[in-house]
Design a protein around this motif. Sequence first.
Motif, PDB file in Angstrom:
ATOM      1  N   UNK A  55      12.741   7.378 -11.248  1.00  0.00           N
ATOM      2  CA  UNK A  55      11.408   7.145 -10.712  1.00  0.00           C
ATOM      3  C   UNK A  55      11.490   6.840  -9.230  1.00  0.00           C
ATOM      4  N   UNK A  56      10.794   7.624  -8.416  1.00  0.00           N
ATOM      5  CA  UNK A  56      10.795   7.432  -6.963  1.00  0.00           C
ATOM      6  C   UNK A  56      12.182   7.057  -6.467  1.00  0.00           C
ATOM      7  N   UNK A  57      13.170   7.930  -6.698  1.00  0.00           N
ATOM      8  CA  UNK A  57      14.549   7.565  -6.360  1.00  0.00           C
ATOM      9  C   UNK A  57      14.730   7.282  -4.878  1.00  0.00           C
ATOM     10  N   UNK A  58      15.417   6.177  -4.590  1.00  0.00           N
ATOM     11  CA  UNK A  58      15.701   5.832  -3.200  1.00  0.00           C
ATOM     12  C   UNK A  58      16.291   7.031  -2.485  1.00  0.00           C
ATOM     13  N   UNK A  59      15.749   7.389  -1.333  1.00  0.00           N
ATOM     14  CA  UNK A  59      16.186   8.617  -0.659  1.00  0.00           C
ATOM     15  C   UNK A  59      17.647   8.575  -0.249  1.00  0.00           C
ATOM     16  N   UNK A  60      18.308   9.713  -0.375  1.00  0.00           N
ATOM     17  CA  UNK A  60      19.701   9.780   0.036  1.00  0.00           C
ATOM     18  C   UNK A  60      19.787   9.805   1.556  1.00  0.00           C
ATOM     19  N   UNK A  61      20.931   9.415   2.077  1.00  0.00           N
ATOM     20  CA  UNK A  61      21.095   9.266   3.522  1.00  0.00           C
ATOM     21  C   UNK A  61      20.881  10.583   4.252  1.00  0.00           C
ATOM     22  N   UNK A  62      21.368  11.664   3.676  1.00  0.00           N
ATOM     23  CA  UNK A  62      21.277  12.961   4.344  1.00  0.00           C
ATOM     24  C   UNK A  62      19.836  13.342   4.653  1.00  0.00           C
ATOM     25  N   UNK A  63      18.925  13.085   3.689  1.00  0.00           N
ATOM     26  CA  UNK A  63      17.530  13.454   3.900  1.00  0.00           C
ATOM     27  C   UNK A  63      16.738  12.362   4.611  1.00  0.00           C
ATOM     28  N   UNK A  64      17.258  11.138   4.593  1.00  0.00           N
ATOM     29  CA  UNK A  64      16.548  10.025   5.208  1.00  0.00           C
ATOM     30  C   UNK A  64      16.717   9.999   6.724  1.00  0.00           C
ATOM     31  N   UNK A  65      17.913  10.292   7.197  1.00  0.00           N
ATOM     32  CA  UNK A  65      18.205  10.153   8.619  1.00  0.00           C
ATOM     33  C   UNK A  65      17.232  10.879   9.545  1.00  0.00           C
ATOM     34  N   UNK A  66      16.841  12.116   9.240  1.00  0.00           N
ATOM     35  CA  UNK A  66      15.962  12.808  10.189  1.00  0.00           C
ATOM     36  C   UNK A  66      14.662  12.082  10.502  1.00  0.00           C
ATOM     37  N   UNK A  67      14.130  11.273   9.554  1.00  0.00           N
ATOM     38  CA  UNK A  67      12.854  10.627   9.863  1.00  0.00           C
ATOM     39  C   UNK A  67      12.981   9.129  10.138  1.00  0.00           C
ATOM     40  N   UNK A  68      14.200   8.589  10.153  1.00  0.00           N
ATOM     41  CA  UNK A  68      14.348   7.162  10.478  1.00  0.00           C
ATOM     42  C   UNK A  68      15.055   6.934  11.810  1.00  0.00           C
ATOM     43  N   UNK A  69      15.444   8.003  12.476  1.00  0.00           N
ATOM     44  CA  UNK A  69      16.202   7.830  13.717  1.00  0.00           C
ATOM     45  C   UNK A  69      15.318   7.688  14.950  1.00  0.00           C
ATOM     46  N   UNK A  70      14.015   7.908  14.804  1.00  0.00           N
ATOM     47  CA  UNK A  70      13.158   7.922  15.993  1.00  0.00           C
ATOM     48  C   UNK A  70      12.083   6.841  15.989  1.00  0.00           C
TER      49      UNK A  70
END
Length: 225
Positions: A55-70
């Motif tokens: 359920x709403x699995x915590x996002x993996x790092x690979x897909x998370x980085x593009x939208x948390x770096x800015x």
Amino acid sequence: MHLAWARARGEVCSAAAARKVLVFGHSQGGHAALFAGELAASYAPELRLLGVAAGAPGPDVEHTLPFVTSASVFNGFNVAFVEGFHAAYPQFDPAAVLTPEARAQASIVDQKCLGGVAAALSSSPLVLAHNPLDIPALKAIVVANSYGNRPAGAPLLVVQGTADTGVPKFVTDAFVKKACAAGDTVDYVLVPGANHGGELPAVADGIAAWFADRVSGAAATNTCT
């Protein structure tokens, strides 16, 4: 934890049924559940994995980085991510991606939980001097530590609320698309208007029924197109 518990139970109970495993998790638990499915065959080959529900699995790092770096609101996550990878992979130098200012504050990850780290760094300038995915050696580590890069190991049930801001729908969409492209069997269920955690009460009976079908041997629904 999922597989270790199941393995321990199998050692106590010799019946074949004790070696049949269903895995479920939500948010960070969903992240762990998906990894458990991928690693089950190599970590616990004596177990028979029947299905994985997340359920709403915590996002993996690979897909998370593009939208948390800015965005500075994610500074705490980024510093914790970099320092955590350095602890696991000492050959990786945090100075390769963190700003000097962030490096000077990085010890906070050893003193506070993630919420405290995030609060302390959220008003600071951006902490990443370089995108970790632009560094080949680090990108390889990120990919190795992201779910969705190996076969799922069993049919998947993925549940996602459309109004979830903790784990945004587009992140889960990306994982499901990748899993489908890899040939995994995925039943992707969207819960309109549900926020983070709000999707579970709406589909609890459906999850139980899905698990019952896995035990009975019924064919799993596949919403991949």
